[in-house]
Design a protein around this motif. Sequence first.
Motif, PDB file in Angstrom:
ATOM      1  N   ALA A   1      28.808  41.448  42.987  1.00 30.65           N
ATOM      2  CA  ALA A   1      29.359  41.396  41.630  1.00 30.65           C
ATOM      3  C   ALA A   1      30.884  41.408  41.569  1.00 30.65           C
ATOM      4  O   ALA A   1      31.473  40.961  40.589  1.00 30.65           O
TER       5      ALA A   1
ATOM      6  N   GLY B   1      36.131  38.353  49.810  1.00 32.21           N
ATOM      7  CA  GLY B   1      34.926  37.917  50.536  1.00 32.21           C
ATOM      8  C   GLY B   1      34.400  38.828  51.633  1.00 32.21           C
ATOM      9  O   GLY B   1      33.422  38.472  52.297  1.00 32.21           O
TER      10      GLY B   1
ATOM     11  N   ASN C   1      32.514  41.460  51.795  1.00 29.36           N
ATOM     12  CA  ASN C   1      31.066  41.715  51.759  1.00 29.36           C
ATOM     13  C   ASN C   1      30.258  40.423  51.693  1.00 29.36           C
ATOM     14  O   ASN C   1      29.264  40.286  52.422  1.00 29.36           O
TER      15      ASN C   1
ATOM     16  N   ASP D   1      39.035  36.925  39.430  1.00 28.12           N
ATOM     17  CA  ASP D   1      40.354  36.373  39.749  1.00 28.12           C
ATOM     18  C   ASP D   1      40.198  35.052  40.531  1.00 28.12           C
ATOM     19  O   ASP D   1      39.708  35.048  41.663  1.00 28.12           O
TER      20      ASP D   1
ATOM     21  N   SER E   1      30.998  46.722  44.311  1.00 28.90           N
ATOM     22  CA  SER E   1      32.204  47.349  44.888  1.00 28.90           C
ATOM     23  C   SER E   1      33.356  47.087  43.921  1.00 28.90           C
ATOM     24  O   SER E   1      34.232  46.273  44.188  1.00 28.90           O
TER      25      SER E   1
ATOM     26  N   PRO F   1      36.460  47.774  35.873  1.00 29.25           N
ATOM     27  CA  PRO F   1      37.121  47.878  34.569  1.00 29.25           C
ATOM     28  C   PRO F   1      36.312  48.705  33.581  1.00 29.25           C
ATOM     29  O   PRO F   1      36.791  48.980  32.484  1.00 29.25           O
TER      30      PRO F   1
HETATM   31  N1  SAH Z   1      34.117  43.938  48.259  1.00 23.62           N
HETATM   32  C1  SAH Z   1      35.289  43.120  48.123  1.00 23.62           C
HETATM   33  C2  SAH Z   1      36.421  43.856  47.446  1.00 23.62           C
HETATM   34  C3  SAH Z   1      36.184  44.116  45.982  1.00 23.62           C
HETATM   35  S1  SAH Z   1      37.610  44.775  45.166  1.00 23.62           S
HETATM   36  C4  SAH Z   1      35.707  42.627  49.515  1.00 23.62           C
HETATM   37  O1  SAH Z   1      35.188  43.130  50.515  1.00 23.62           O
HETATM   38  O2  SAH Z   1      36.559  41.745  49.604  1.00 23.62           O
HETATM   39  C5  SAH Z   1      37.129  44.586  43.510  1.00 23.62           C
HETATM   40  C6  SAH Z   1      37.282  43.185  42.952  1.00 23.62           C
HETATM   41  O3  SAH Z   1      36.701  43.138  41.649  1.00 23.62           O
HETATM   42  C7  SAH Z   1      38.715  42.712  42.767  1.00 23.62           C
HETATM   43  O4  SAH Z   1      38.909  41.582  43.566  1.00 23.62           O
HETATM   44  C8  SAH Z   1      38.846  42.344  41.277  1.00 23.62           C
HETATM   45  O5  SAH Z   1      39.575  41.179  41.034  1.00 23.62           O
HETATM   46  C9  SAH Z   1      37.380  42.150  40.904  1.00 23.62           C
HETATM   47  N2  SAH Z   1      37.039  42.361  39.485  1.00 23.62           N
HETATM   48  C10 SAH Z   1      37.619  43.217  38.600  1.00 23.62           C
HETATM   49  N3  SAH Z   1      36.977  43.151  37.423  1.00 23.62           N
HETATM   50  C11 SAH Z   1      35.981  42.256  37.543  1.00 23.62           C
HETATM   51  C12 SAH Z   1      34.951  41.779  36.667  1.00 23.62           C
HETATM   52  N4  SAH Z   1      34.856  42.221  35.419  1.00 23.62           N
HETATM   53  N5  SAH Z   1      34.054  40.866  37.140  1.00 23.62           N
HETATM   54  C13 SAH Z   1      34.158  40.421  38.423  1.00 23.62           C
HETATM   55  N6  SAH Z   1      35.121  40.815  39.289  1.00 23.62           N
HETATM   56  C14 SAH Z   1      36.015  41.732  38.863  1.00 23.62           C
END
Ligand code: SAH
Length: 262
Positions: free
Chosen positions: A99, A104, A106, A132, A174, A195
Amino acid sequence: MSPAKDPAVALPRTRKQRKRLKRKVKIKAKRRAQKKKNLKEKENVTPLVKKYWLQRYDLFSKYDVGIKLDEEGWFSVTPEEIAAWQARRCAGAGVVIDAFAGVGGNAIQFAKVRNSVVNPLACRHVIAVEIDTHKVALALHNAKIYGVQDHIDFIVGDFFQLAPFLKGDVVFLSPPWGGPSYKAKENFTLDLLKPKDGYSLFKVAQAITPNIIMYLPRNIDVLQASELSWLSSPPLDIEVEENFVRGYSKGITIYFGDTAFS
Ligand code: SAH
Ligand code: MGP
């Protein structure tokens, strides 16, 4: 002993020997270039990123092949060893929804399990949601480095808005923890997740499937987070796990539903 016979000065005589020497020289040159690149990179990383850059091979073992991260990606990405473990834990799942896919970390490991010889049915496909656009581009680029891009559908968007339209066997959560300053809290409660708070997030995921995995800060209020299982009747099975890299605690993973004790 003639110079040609002296092993110290002997030149490669056969084609095989010449080839081997050429390869050795090439490898040495490549290593030198990489070292130079690393030094240059080290000078360019921001003070905030420096600590994570030093752990780069723990984050992505293929870092040197050309992995790309942005600042938030550096401090949020799940270290590869942990991500690979979490992916193996949902063996048998056909579709995994990541989610909050970030850069990337995970999603790549979920998609990799599919190719596993041990369990060829595991984690068939990944739906990677990320709000993003730039991060999605980075995640796709990184997925290509691991050769798993064909097993991931990247969706740019807000998970909370997209969730009602998504179907999957496991949802992996995450979310942002509010940056590296999350550690300042002695007890990290669910309302601090971004958020939206952890309850709202869990409920949205639960509408897709009860099989939910949450990756949370190591200072999370475990009791409070465990109570999420009571949002289902009967309560969901639950398993709490602390994740370490090189003996250092990095986070807490909570497995709900069929992912618990899997
Ligand atoms: N597990 C990921 C890291 C996740 S960090 C890895 O291993 O790379 C959390 C991410 O959630 C951030 O990149 C942020 O941009 C995204 N994010 C924040 N709010 C979000 C939303 N409402 N829907 C989807 N992604 C969101
Ligand atoms: P850390 O505590 O910032 O780093 O993050 P480290 O190296 O343990 O530093 P120390 O000074 O505390 O020893 C540890 C791990 O938590 C990271 O590798 C990420 O996997 C994860 N992580 C950190 N943050 C700030 C986030 C976040 O906002 N969201 C998610 N999903 N994971 C995060």
